[in-house]
Design a protein around this motif. Sequence first.
Motif, short mmCIF file in Angstrom:
data_model
loop_
_atom_site.label_atom_id
_atom_site.label_comp_id
_atom_site.label_asym_id
_atom_site.label_seq_id
_atom_site.Cartn_x
_atom_site.Cartn_y
_atom_site.Cartn_z
N VAL A 20 13.16 -3.28 -1.47
CA VAL A 20 12.08 -2.42 -0.97
C VAL A 20 11.94 -1.17 -1.85
O VAL A 20 10.82 -0.76 -2.19
CB VAL A 20 12.33 -2.04 0.50
N TRP A 21 13.05 -0.56 -2.21
CA TRP A 21 12.98 0.65 -3.02
C TRP A 21 12.44 0.36 -4.42
O TRP A 21 11.67 1.16 -4.96
CB TRP A 21 14.36 1.30 -3.11
N ARG A 22 12.82 -0.75 -5.01
CA ARG A 22 12.29 -1.08 -6.33
C ARG A 22 10.79 -1.31 -6.27
O ARG A 22 10.04 -0.90 -7.16
CB ARG A 22 12.99 -2.33 -6.88
N GLU A 23 10.34 -1.97 -5.22
CA GLU A 23 8.91 -2.20 -5.04
C GLU A 23 8.19 -0.87 -4.85
O GLU A 23 7.15 -0.60 -5.48
CB GLU A 23 8.67 -3.11 -3.83
N ALA A 24 8.74 0.00 -3.99
CA ALA A 24 8.11 1.30 -3.73
C ALA A 24 8.06 2.16 -4.99
O ALA A 24 7.12 2.94 -5.19
CB ALA A 24 8.86 2.02 -2.62
N ASP A 25 9.06 2.02 -5.84
CA ASP A 25 9.14 2.82 -7.05
C ASP A 25 7.97 2.53 -7.99
O ASP A 25 7.64 3.36 -8.85
CB ASP A 25 10.47 2.55 -7.76
N MET A 26 7.33 1.38 -7.82
CA MET A 26 6.22 0.98 -8.67
C MET A 26 4.87 1.35 -8.07
O MET A 26 3.83 1.07 -8.68
CB MET A 26 6.28 -0.54 -8.91
N ILE A 27 4.86 1.98 -6.91
CA ILE A 27 3.61 2.28 -6.20
C ILE A 27 3.44 3.80 -6.12
O ILE A 27 4.15 4.46 -5.35
CB ILE A 27 3.61 1.65 -4.80
N VAL A 83 7.20 2.89 11.99
CA VAL A 83 6.12 1.96 11.64
C VAL A 83 6.19 0.73 12.53
O VAL A 83 7.27 0.20 12.79
CB VAL A 83 6.23 1.55 10.16
N SER A 84 5.04 0.29 13.00
CA SER A 84 4.92 -0.99 13.71
C SER A 84 4.17 -1.96 12.81
O SER A 84 3.03 -1.68 12.41
CB SER A 84 4.18 -0.82 15.04
N VAL A 91 6.64 -5.39 1.52
CA VAL A 91 6.39 -4.43 2.59
C VAL A 91 5.90 -3.09 2.05
O VAL A 91 5.06 -2.42 2.69
CB VAL A 91 7.65 -4.24 3.46
N ALA A 92 6.35 -2.67 0.89
CA ALA A 92 5.89 -1.40 0.35
C ALA A 92 4.40 -1.46 0.01
O ALA A 92 3.65 -0.49 0.25
CB ALA A 92 6.70 -1.02 -0.89
N ARG A 93 3.94 -2.56 -0.52
CA ARG A 93 2.51 -2.73 -0.80
C ARG A 93 1.73 -2.77 0.51
O ARG A 93 0.64 -2.18 0.61
CB ARG A 93 2.29 -4.00 -1.62
N TRP A 94 2.28 -3.43 1.52
CA TRP A 94 1.61 -3.48 2.83
C TRP A 94 1.46 -2.07 3.40
O TRP A 94 0.40 -1.69 3.91
CB TRP A 94 2.39 -4.36 3.78
N VAL A 95 2.54 -1.29 3.36
CA VAL A 95 2.48 0.08 3.87
C VAL A 95 1.41 0.88 3.14
O VAL A 95 0.65 1.64 3.75
CB VAL A 95 3.86 0.76 3.71
N THR A 96 1.34 0.70 1.84
CA THR A 96 0.35 1.44 1.04
C THR A 96 -1.07 1.06 1.43
O THR A 96 -1.92 1.93 1.68
CB THR A 96 0.58 1.18 -0.45
N GLU A 119 -2.21 -0.69 4.16
CA GLU A 119 -2.58 -0.65 5.58
C GLU A 119 -2.43 0.72 6.21
O GLU A 119 -3.10 1.02 7.20
CB GLU A 119 -1.72 -1.66 6.36
N LEU A 120 -1.57 1.58 5.67
CA LEU A 120 -1.29 2.86 6.31
C LEU A 120 -1.62 4.05 5.42
O LEU A 120 -2.37 4.94 5.81
CB LEU A 120 0.18 2.91 6.73
N ILE A 121 -1.06 4.08 4.22
CA ILE A 121 -1.21 5.27 3.39
C ILE A 121 -2.63 5.43 2.88
O ILE A 121 -3.23 6.51 3.00
CB ILE A 121 -0.21 5.23 2.22
N SER A 122 -3.20 4.38 2.30
CA SER A 122 -4.55 4.49 1.74
C SER A 122 -5.57 4.84 2.81
O SER A 122 -6.44 5.70 2.60
CB SER A 122 -4.94 3.18 1.04
N THR A 123 -5.46 4.20 3.96
CA THR A 123 -6.39 4.48 5.06
C THR A 123 -6.26 5.92 5.53
O THR A 123 -7.25 6.62 5.76
CB THR A 123 -6.12 3.53 6.23
N SER A 124 -5.03 6.40 5.69
CA SER A 124 -4.81 7.76 6.17
C SER A 124 -5.26 8.78 5.14
O SER A 124 -5.83 9.82 5.49
CB SER A 124 -3.32 7.96 6.48
#
Length: 305
Positions: A26-33, A243-244, A278-283, A285-290
Amino acid sequence: MSHTPRPRFGIMTAPSQVDYHDVLRVWREADMIPEIEHAWLFDHLMPIGGDPGGPTYEGWTLLSALAAHTRRLRLGVLVTSNRFRPPAMLAKIATTVDIVSGGRLDFGIGVGSRPSHPLARREYEAHGLPFHDPAHAVGSLAEACTVIRRLWTEEEPFDFHGTYHHLTGAFGNPKPVQRPHPPILIGGRSSATLRVAAEHADLWNIPGGNIDDAVRRSALLDRYCTEIGRDPASVTRSIHLPVSYDRTGITRDAIGDAIGAGFRHIVLGLPAPYPADVARWVTDELISTSAQGDRAVAATYAGGC
């Protein structure tokens, strides 16, 4: 019109009931976003949820490993229990992580544990650690923040003889990469902890769930800052929001409420097991929208000036 800082989003992966490689993925994926700017672990020695006999990793050791496997994310422990480690030892550990990460550490610290949690006390007895009353714990935290900052910044050995901590010939070498020192994040909601945050914190974090309470606590922090002559705006307001994966709208609403209440440092707690990507999903579905919603609000206020 004063400029309002944009929200900065991060994730939190509790290192419990999971495998090391799950967290690393997860952290490696998030590090790329780029939209995910910070990542956090928690600081418990035994599970506080799920299988009480399940695995839990020591937070600072794991953080150092993750620092070596990432390049961009700011990182930290949300928050370090001041009850677990003497402050001089903690200062040394944190300095090491700041160096390993190339200067990306946000130093999170708090009183430690939650006395009302049914599993919060057993990790102390299981590891031979004392569990002091709240007054002792908060006083110890205030002194620890002073000791740690001095070890990070002072060039000559010093003695410290407080009520809770005593050091002779204390000296920190090497120093952290970040100067004068890594940002200090203090977590907690009690009035006593907020007074410590007013004096020592660059960021203050509160667990989400009741935004009205978070707003009241933030106002109390404003008051304490003013009383000591500090600009309340110099303390960034941070909030941890669970997060849900299934009820995305609830999480989006919580993020919107927090941003509207002045919390610009948003930590999204990811429940395990972590879905693929999951990091891409968070970005998406949650971060970009917010972020889009926040820009719309900012544009509305700008149009009215």
